[in-house]
Design a protein around this motif. Structure first.
Motif, PDB file in Angstrom:
ATOM      1  N   ARG A  78    -123.857 -87.231 -27.869  1.00 17.46           N
ATOM      2  CA  ARG A  78    -123.119 -86.790 -26.685  1.00 17.46           C
ATOM      3  C   ARG A  78    -121.633 -86.660 -27.003  1.00 17.46           C
ATOM      4  N   GLY A  79    -121.106 -87.565 -27.833  1.00 15.49           N
ATOM      5  CA  GLY A  79    -119.717 -87.448 -28.270  1.00 15.49           C
ATOM      6  C   GLY A  79    -119.486 -86.171 -29.039  1.00 15.49           C
ATOM      7  N   TRP A  80    -120.426 -85.832 -29.917  1.00 10.07           N
ATOM      8  CA  TRP A  80    -120.316 -84.585 -30.682  1.00 10.07           C
ATOM      9  C   TRP A  80    -120.329 -83.389 -29.733  1.00 10.07           C
ATOM     10  N   LEU A  81    -121.231 -83.447 -28.752  1.00  8.27           N
ATOM     11  CA  LEU A  81    -121.347 -82.343 -27.803  1.00  8.27           C
ATOM     12  C   LEU A  81    -120.073 -82.208 -26.969  1.00  8.27           C
ATOM     13  N   ILE A  82    -119.503 -83.313 -26.540  1.00  7.23           N
ATOM     14  CA  ILE A  82    -118.236 -83.294 -25.805  1.00  7.23           C
ATOM     15  C   ILE A  82    -117.140 -82.662 -26.665  1.00  7.23           C
ATOM     16  N   SER A  83    -117.160 -82.962 -27.962  1.00  7.83           N
ATOM     17  CA  SER A  83    -116.127 -82.429 -28.863  1.00  7.83           C
ATOM     18  C   SER A  83    -116.202 -80.910 -29.020  1.00  7.83           C
ATOM     19  N   ARG A  84    -117.296 -80.309 -28.628  1.00  8.34           N
ATOM     20  CA  ARG A  84    -117.450 -78.854 -28.701  1.00  8.34           C
ATOM     21  C   ARG A  84    -116.703 -78.150 -27.564  1.00  8.34           C
ATOM     22  N   GLY A  85    -116.378 -78.893 -26.489  1.00  9.29           N
ATOM     23  CA  GLY A  85    -115.628 -78.314 -25.377  1.00  9.29           C
ATOM     24  C   GLY A  85    -116.398 -78.373 -24.066  1.00  9.29           C
ATOM     25  N   LYS A  86    -115.676 -78.113 -22.996  1.00  9.05           N
ATOM     26  CA  LYS A  86    -116.221 -78.221 -21.644  1.00  9.05           C
ATOM     27  C   LYS A  86    -117.392 -77.261 -21.407  1.00  9.05           C
ATOM     28  N   GLU A  87    -117.186 -76.000 -21.731  1.00  6.69           N
ATOM     29  CA  GLU A  87    -118.229 -75.000 -21.469  1.00  6.69           C
ATOM     30  C   GLU A  87    -119.511 -75.280 -22.258  1.00  6.69           C
ATOM     31  N   PRO A  88    -119.429 -75.520 -23.581  1.00  2.00           N
ATOM     32  CA  PRO A  88    -120.653 -75.832 -24.314  1.00  2.00           C
ATOM     33  C   PRO A  88    -121.340 -77.106 -23.802  1.00  2.00           C
ATOM     34  N   TYR A  89    -120.535 -78.098 -23.401  1.00  2.00           N
ATOM     35  CA  TYR A  89    -121.104 -79.346 -22.896  1.00  2.00           C
ATOM     36  C   TYR A  89    -121.922 -79.080 -21.629  1.00  2.00           C
TER      37      TYR A  89
ATOM     38  N   GLN B 137    -134.676 -85.664 -16.212  1.00  2.00           N
ATOM     39  CA  GLN B 137    -135.282 -84.559 -16.940  1.00  2.00           C
ATOM     40  C   GLN B 137    -134.254 -83.878 -17.840  1.00  2.00           C
ATOM     41  N   LYS B 138    -133.029 -83.708 -17.323  1.00  2.00           N
ATOM     42  CA  LYS B 138    -131.965 -83.108 -18.135  1.00  2.00           C
ATOM     43  C   LYS B 138    -131.667 -83.983 -19.337  1.00  2.00           C
ATOM     44  N   LYS B 139    -131.556 -85.298 -19.105  1.00  2.00           N
ATOM     45  CA  LYS B 139    -131.259 -86.221 -20.195  1.00  2.00           C
ATOM     46  C   LYS B 139    -132.374 -86.190 -21.234  1.00  2.00           C
ATOM     47  N   SER B 140    -133.624 -86.145 -20.779  1.00  4.23           N
ATOM     48  CA  SER B 140    -134.759 -86.109 -21.710  1.00  4.23           C
ATOM     49  C   SER B 140    -134.719 -84.872 -22.588  1.00  4.23           C
ATOM     50  N   LYS B 141    -134.406 -83.732 -21.993  1.00  7.23           N
ATOM     51  CA  LYS B 141    -134.348 -82.494 -22.773  1.00  7.23           C
ATOM     52  C   LYS B 141    -133.179 -82.502 -23.743  1.00  7.23           C
ATOM     53  N   LEU B 142    -132.059 -83.061 -23.324  1.00  5.47           N
ATOM     54  CA  LEU B 142    -130.903 -83.156 -24.209  1.00  5.47           C
ATOM     55  C   LEU B 142    -131.193 -84.135 -25.343  1.00  5.47           C
ATOM     56  N   TRP B 143    -131.863 -85.235 -25.028  1.00  4.86           N
ATOM     57  CA  TRP B 143    -132.235 -86.218 -26.044  1.00  4.86           C
ATOM     58  C   TRP B 143    -133.214 -85.596 -27.036  1.00  4.86           C
ATOM     59  N   ALA B 144    -134.115 -84.768 -26.546  1.00  5.28           N
ATOM     60  CA  ALA B 144    -135.055 -84.086 -27.438  1.00  5.28           C
ATOM     61  C   ALA B 144    -134.300 -83.176 -28.408  1.00  5.28           C
ATOM     62  N   ALA B 145    -133.274 -82.485 -27.916  1.00  6.91           N
ATOM     63  CA  ALA B 145    -132.461 -81.634 -28.795  1.00  6.91           C
ATOM     64  C   ALA B 145    -131.756 -82.490 -29.848  1.00  6.91           C
ATOM     65  N   ALA B 146    -131.211 -83.625 -29.433  1.00  4.27           N
ATOM     66  CA  ALA B 146    -130.546 -84.531 -30.384  1.00  4.27           C
ATOM     67  C   ALA B 146    -131.544 -85.045 -31.415  1.00  4.27           C
ATOM     68  N   HIS B 147    -132.742 -85.323 -30.975  1.00  2.00           N
ATOM     69  CA  HIS B 147    -133.794 -85.810 -31.872  1.00  2.00           C
ATOM     70  C   HIS B 147    -134.124 -84.774 -32.945  1.00  2.00           C
TER      71      HIS B 147
ATOM     72  N   PRO C 242    -130.382 -77.200 -22.853  1.00  3.98           N
ATOM     73  CA  PRO C 242    -130.146 -77.754 -24.193  1.00  3.98           C
ATOM     74  C   PRO C 242    -130.338 -76.757 -25.331  1.00  3.98           C
ATOM     75  N   ASP C 243    -131.136 -75.713 -25.104  1.00  2.00           N
ATOM     76  CA  ASP C 243    -131.325 -74.690 -26.145  1.00  2.00           C
ATOM     77  C   ASP C 243    -130.032 -73.941 -26.459  1.00  2.00           C
ATOM     78  N   SER C 244    -129.055 -74.003 -25.546  1.00  2.00           N
ATOM     79  CA  SER C 244    -127.782 -73.316 -25.779  1.00  2.00           C
ATOM     80  C   SER C 244    -127.007 -73.937 -26.946  1.00  2.00           C
ATOM     81  N   ILE C 245    -127.381 -75.131 -27.344  1.00  2.00           N
ATOM     82  CA  ILE C 245    -126.707 -75.815 -28.464  1.00  2.00           C
ATOM     83  C   ILE C 245    -126.805 -74.982 -29.735  1.00  2.00           C
ATOM     84  N   ILE C 246    -127.876 -74.256 -29.888  1.00  2.00           N
ATOM     85  CA  ILE C 246    -128.081 -73.456 -31.095  1.00  2.00           C
ATOM     86  C   ILE C 246    -127.004 -72.388 -31.265  1.00  2.00           C
TER      87      ILE C 246
END
Length: 82
Positions: free
Chosen positions: A30-41, A5-15, A48-52
């Motif tokens: 996921r590489g881009w998200l990792i590059s943002r740092g530990k806490e944002p990842y 479920q977590k992966k699906s929601k994260l994939w939806a954000a990427a989509h 996934p809404d925290s990406i905004i």
């Protein structure tokens, strides 16, 4: 929440961010998200809404960082060597 479920929601954000997202695109996302740092990842895994709230590149850029995947794999392998 289950892992799929977590992966699906994260994939939806990427989509949404990339205007579509294949499996290869999701790996790069996921590489881009990792590059943002530990806490944002970890925040994005939980919500996934925290990406905004992240420092986003220009609107026309894709949210991908393929190079970061290899860095994460190297770090994982180095930490888990016996």
């Amino acid at each position: 929440m289950q892992k799929n479920q977590k992966k699906s929601k994260l994939w939806a954000a990427a989509h949404v961010l990339n205007d579509g997202c294949s499996e290869e695109c999701f790996e790069s996302f996921r590489g881009w998200l990792i590059s943002r740092g530990k806490e944002p990842y970890f925040n994005a895994l939980i919500n996934p809404d925290s990406i905004i709230d992240l420092d986003m590149p220009y609107q026309d850029d894709y949210y991908e960082n393929n190079d970061m995947i290899s860095v994460a794999e190297l770090a994982f392998n180095k930490k888990n060597r016996k």
